[in-house]
Motif scaffolding. Structure first.
Motif, PDB file in Angstrom:
ATOM      1  N   ALA A  89       0.808  -1.218   0.000  1.00 47.54           N
ATOM      2  CA  ALA A  89       0.000   0.000   0.000  1.00 47.54           C
ATOM      3  C   ALA A  89       0.842   1.269   0.000  1.00 47.54           C
ATOM      4  O   ALA A  89       0.323   2.362  -0.252  1.00 47.54           O
ATOM      5  N   LEU A  90       2.134   1.164   0.256  1.00 51.27           N
ATOM      6  CA  LEU A  90       3.001   2.339   0.317  1.00 51.27           C
ATOM      7  C   LEU A  90       3.392   2.863  -1.064  1.00 51.27           C
ATOM      8  O   LEU A  90       3.870   3.998  -1.174  1.00 51.27           O
ATOM      9  N   ALA A  91       3.205   2.083  -2.100  1.00 49.27           N
ATOM     10  CA  ALA A  91       3.614   2.498  -3.448  1.00 49.27           C
ATOM     11  C   ALA A  91       2.937   3.801  -3.842  1.00 49.27           C
ATOM     12  O   ALA A  91       1.720   3.941  -3.739  1.00 49.27           O
ATOM     13  N   GLY A  92       3.724   4.768  -4.273  1.00 48.07           N
ATOM     14  CA  GLY A  92       3.173   6.049  -4.706  1.00 48.07           C
ATOM     15  C   GLY A  92       2.992   7.056  -3.594  1.00 48.07           C
ATOM     16  O   GLY A  92       2.376   8.108  -3.808  1.00 48.07           O
ATOM     17  N   SER A  93       3.514   6.791  -2.410  1.00 51.18           N
ATOM     18  CA  SER A  93       3.356   7.715  -1.286  1.00 51.18           C
ATOM     19  C   SER A  93       4.045   9.049  -1.561  1.00 51.18           C
ATOM     20  O   SER A  93       5.146   9.098  -2.110  1.00 51.18           O
ATOM     21  N   CYS A  94       3.386  10.138  -1.154  1.00 52.24           N
ATOM     22  CA  CYS A  94       3.983  11.463  -1.276  1.00 52.24           C
ATOM     23  C   CYS A  94       4.899  11.714  -0.081  1.00 52.24           C
ATOM     24  O   CYS A  94       5.006  10.891   0.828  1.00 52.24           O
ATOM     25  N   ALA A  95       5.541  12.872  -0.050  1.00 48.57           N
ATOM     26  CA  ALA A  95       6.470  13.186   1.040  1.00 48.57           C
ATOM     27  C   ALA A  95       5.754  13.246   2.384  1.00 48.57           C
ATOM     28  O   ALA A  95       6.292  12.797   3.404  1.00 48.57           O
ATOM     29  N   LEU A  96       4.537  13.782   2.409  1.00 46.03           N
ATOM     30  CA  LEU A  96       3.796  13.868   3.670  1.00 46.03           C
ATOM     31  C   LEU A  96       3.511  12.480   4.243  1.00 46.03           C
ATOM     32  O   LEU A  96       3.704  12.232   5.434  1.00 46.03           O
ATOM     33  N   ALA A  97       3.049  11.574   3.381  1.00 54.89           N
ATOM     34  CA  ALA A  97       2.754  10.219   3.842  1.00 54.89           C
ATOM     35  C   ALA A  97       4.029   9.493   4.252  1.00 54.89           C
ATOM     36  O   ALA A  97       4.058   8.769   5.248  1.00 54.89           O
ATOM     37  N   THR A  98       5.088   9.694   3.494  1.00 54.09           N
ATOM     38  CA  THR A  98       6.368   9.062   3.818  1.00 54.09           C
ATOM     39  C   THR A  98       6.861   9.519   5.185  1.00 54.09           C
ATOM     40  O   THR A  98       7.324   8.713   5.998  1.00 54.09           O
ATOM     41  N   GLY A 123      13.826  12.354  -5.716  1.00 52.41           N
ATOM     42  CA  GLY A 123      12.858  13.401  -5.417  1.00 52.41           C
ATOM     43  C   GLY A 123      13.460  14.790  -5.364  1.00 52.41           C
ATOM     44  O   GLY A 123      12.937  15.751  -5.912  1.00 52.41           O
ATOM     45  N   ARG A 124      14.609  14.936  -4.660  1.00 48.30           N
ATOM     46  CA  ARG A 124      15.365  16.178  -4.531  1.00 48.30           C
ATOM     47  C   ARG A 124      14.530  17.328  -3.967  1.00 48.30           C
ATOM     48  O   ARG A 124      14.680  18.481  -4.379  1.00 48.30           O
ATOM     49  N   VAL A 125      13.624  17.023  -3.033  1.00 46.02           N
ATOM     50  CA  VAL A 125      12.803  18.081  -2.453  1.00 46.02           C
ATOM     51  C   VAL A 125      13.370  18.634  -1.147  1.00 46.02           C
ATOM     52  O   VAL A 125      12.967  19.705  -0.695  1.00 46.02           O
ATOM     53  N   GLN A 126      14.264  17.891  -0.487  1.00 45.28           N
ATOM     54  CA  GLN A 126      14.961  18.355   0.720  1.00 45.28           C
ATOM     55  C   GLN A 126      14.016  18.720   1.871  1.00 45.28           C
ATOM     56  O   GLN A 126      14.309  19.600   2.665  1.00 45.28           O
ATOM     57  N   VAL A 127      12.867  18.057   1.965  1.00 46.00           N
ATOM     58  CA  VAL A 127      11.904  18.407   3.017  1.00 46.00           C
ATOM     59  C   VAL A 127      11.790  17.344   4.108  1.00 46.00           C
ATOM     60  O   VAL A 127      11.256  17.621   5.180  1.00 46.00           O
ATOM     61  N   MET A 128      12.264  16.130   3.867  1.00 45.19           N
ATOM     62  CA  MET A 128      12.034  15.039   4.807  1.00 45.19           C
ATOM     63  C   MET A 128      12.613  15.313   6.203  1.00 45.19           C
ATOM     64  O   MET A 128      11.925  15.055   7.208  1.00 45.19           O
ATOM     65  N   PRO A 129      13.832  15.831   6.335  1.00 40.69           N
ATOM     66  CA  PRO A 129      14.352  16.098   7.685  1.00 40.69           C
ATOM     67  C   PRO A 129      13.463  17.057   8.470  1.00 40.69           C
ATOM     68  O   PRO A 129      13.214  16.863   9.658  1.00 40.69           O
ATOM     69  N   HIS A 130      12.969  18.103   7.798  1.00 39.34           N
ATOM     70  CA  HIS A 130      12.120  19.085   8.470  1.00 39.34           C
ATOM     71  C   HIS A 130      10.780  18.474   8.869  1.00 39.34           C
ATOM     72  O   HIS A 130      10.265  18.719   9.971  1.00 39.34           O
ATOM     73  N   MET A 131      10.190  17.682   7.977  1.00 41.63           N
ATOM     74  CA  MET A 131       8.905  17.054   8.267  1.00 41.63           C
ATOM     75  C   MET A 131       9.020  16.100   9.453  1.00 41.63           C
ATOM     76  O   MET A 131       8.158  16.073  10.339  1.00 41.63           O
ATOM     77  N   LEU A 132      10.092  15.312   9.471  1.00 40.88           N
ATOM     78  CA  LEU A 132      10.272  14.355  10.559  1.00 40.88           C
ATOM     79  C   LEU A 132      10.508  15.077  11.890  1.00 40.88           C
ATOM     80  O   LEU A 132       9.967  14.683  12.929  1.00 40.88           O
ATOM     81  N   ALA A 133      11.310  16.132  11.868  1.00 35.85           N
ATOM     82  CA  ALA A 133      11.567  16.881  13.093  1.00 35.85           C
ATOM     83  C   ALA A 133      10.267  17.472  13.637  1.00 35.85           C
ATOM     84  O   ALA A 133      10.032  17.463  14.853  1.00 35.85           O
ATOM     85  N   GLU A 134       9.423  17.975  12.757  1.00 34.49           N
ATOM     86  CA  GLU A 134       8.146  18.543  13.181  1.00 34.49           C
ATOM     87  C   GLU A 134       7.245  17.478  13.788  1.00 34.49           C
ATOM     88  O   GLU A 134       6.632  17.681  14.841  1.00 34.49           O
ATOM     89  N   ARG A 135       7.158  16.338  13.135  1.00 38.06           N
ATOM     90  CA  ARG A 135       6.283  15.261  13.627  1.00 38.06           C
ATOM     91  C   ARG A 135       6.787  14.688  14.952  1.00 38.06           C
ATOM     92  O   ARG A 135       5.987  14.290  15.803  1.00 38.06           O
ATOM     93  N   LEU A 136       8.096  14.651  15.120  1.00 38.23           N
ATOM     94  CA  LEU A 136       8.679  14.034  16.314  1.00 38.23           C
ATOM     95  C   LEU A 136       8.949  15.030  17.434  1.00 38.23           C
ATOM     96  O   LEU A 136       9.334  14.633  18.537  1.00 38.23           O
ATOM     97  N   PRO A 172      17.114  14.820  21.668  1.00 33.38           N
ATOM     98  CA  PRO A 172      17.162  14.186  20.348  1.00 33.38           C
ATOM     99  C   PRO A 172      16.997  15.205  19.226  1.00 33.38           C
ATOM    100  O   PRO A 172      16.365  16.240  19.414  1.00 33.38           O
ATOM    101  N   ALA A 173      17.553  14.891  18.068  1.00 36.30           N
ATOM    102  CA  ALA A 173      17.508  15.815  16.940  1.00 36.30           C
ATOM    103  C   ALA A 173      17.621  15.055  15.630  1.00 36.30           C
ATOM    104  O   ALA A 173      18.059  13.902  15.590  1.00 36.30           O
ATOM    105  N   VAL A 174      17.215  15.737  14.551  1.00 40.92           N
ATOM    106  CA  VAL A 174      17.355  15.222  13.189  1.00 40.92           C
ATOM    107  C   VAL A 174      18.439  16.034  12.495  1.00 40.92           C
ATOM    108  O   VAL A 174      18.384  17.269  12.484  1.00 40.92           O
ATOM    109  N   VAL A 175      19.427  15.359  11.943  1.00 43.15           N
ATOM    110  CA  VAL A 175      20.527  16.031  11.250  1.00 43.15           C
ATOM    111  C   VAL A 175      20.635  15.483   9.831  1.00 43.15           C
ATOM    112  O   VAL A 175      20.742  14.268   9.638  1.00 43.15           O
ATOM    113  N   SER A 176      20.593  16.375   8.846  1.00 36.99           N
ATOM    114  CA  SER A 176      20.833  15.959   7.459  1.00 36.99           C
ATOM    115  C   SER A 176      22.210  16.447   7.033  1.00 36.99           C
ATOM    116  O   SER A 176      22.669  17.504   7.479  1.00 36.99           O
TER     117      SER A 176
END
Length: 259
Positions: A89-98, A123-136, A172-176
């Motif tokens: 079911a994960l196939a095609g997930s966007c950055a938010l879902a990921t 993808g080259r969107v560079q948003v995953m670290p920020h999204m994860l930090a916000e969620r966590l 704890p922190a997220v570092v890219s």
């Protein structure tokens, strides 16, 4: 220190990549898939921190079953184990879902430090670290060219176009990281053999408590509606100088909206 490194399997950027005709997503089955290049620098940084201060390094990957190949490659560099989030079911997930899925897996792992590449080559969107930090609810120290750990304090030299910024945060922190932070090691034969025995835990959406209809293509907030191949390169325009070459050049640049 409990360190989790995010690793993504991506189509080799050095080979030809195509999109599927049915859903306009990357045809990963036909591609040569490898570890995202930036993630190798994140793995190396985690291993150097482990060698300096101890702790455990875990690889976290979200992807189809074939992503297990990249997980084993990552483990051959030295990490202790891995978690593989995989579900059809994960196939095609966007950055938010990921980010939602990865954040759920990270909560279970309870890391002191999450390391990842600054971007993925697909993808080259560079948003995953920020999204994860916000969620966590963690600090986000992004684009690091240098990382220093002193107890519970992280100091990062954040790479910019003008130079670098010095940023600090508590774990704890997220570092890219960028590819200027270190030089990833090559897996040794011993490491390759040891990787075959290292634990890899497989996790499904049900294990994480995430409904299948809220991820994947069905739950995506963005989609590619159509695509076409890049047109063949045409012949250039030659401007012969007969005394008015400069004027003709400017006129051409104006028609192309360069001036």
């Amino acid at each position: 220190m409990n360190i989790v490194v995010l690793v993504k399997q991506v189509p080799d950027s050095g080979a030809e990549r195509t999109l599927r005709a049915d859903d306009n997503t990357v045809d990963r089955a036909a591609a040569d898939n490898v570890i995202n290049e930036m993630d190798e620098y994140a793995i190396e940084e985690a291993l150097q921190l482990q060698e300096a201060g101890g702790g455990e390094v875990t690889i976290l990957t979200m992807g189809p079953e074939r992503a297990a190949e990249s997980i084993r490659k990552a483990l051959s560099m030295g990490p202790d184990g891995a978690v593989h989030v995989t579900d059809e079911a994960l196939a095609g997930s966007c950055a938010l879902a990921t980010s939602r899925v990865l954040a759920a897996a990270l909560r279970e792992l309870n890391p002191d430090l999450v390391l990842c590449g600054a971007e993925s080559t697909d993808g080259r969107v560079q948003v995953m670290p920020h999204m994860l930090a916000e969620r966590l609810g963690m600090a986000a120290l992004t684009g690091a060219r240098k990382l220093t750990v002193d107890g519970d304090t992280l100091t990062v030299e954040r790479q910019t176009d003008e130079g670098y910024e010095v940023v600090t945060a508590a774990t704890p922190a997220v570092v890219s990281v960028w590819d200027t932070i270190n030089e990833p090691r090559y897996p040794s034969f011993k490491g390759i053999m040891a990787a075959k025995k290292k634990p890899v835990r497989t996790v499904s959406l049900a294990d994480l408590g995430i409904p299948a209809e809220e991820v994947g293509a069905a739950g995506a907030t963005s989609a590619v509606l159509e695509h076409r191949r890049r047109p063949a390169r045409s012949a250039g325009v030659t401007v012969a100088d007969s005394g008015d070459g400069g004027v003709r050049l400017v006129e051409y640049l104006a028609t192309e909206k360069f001036v």
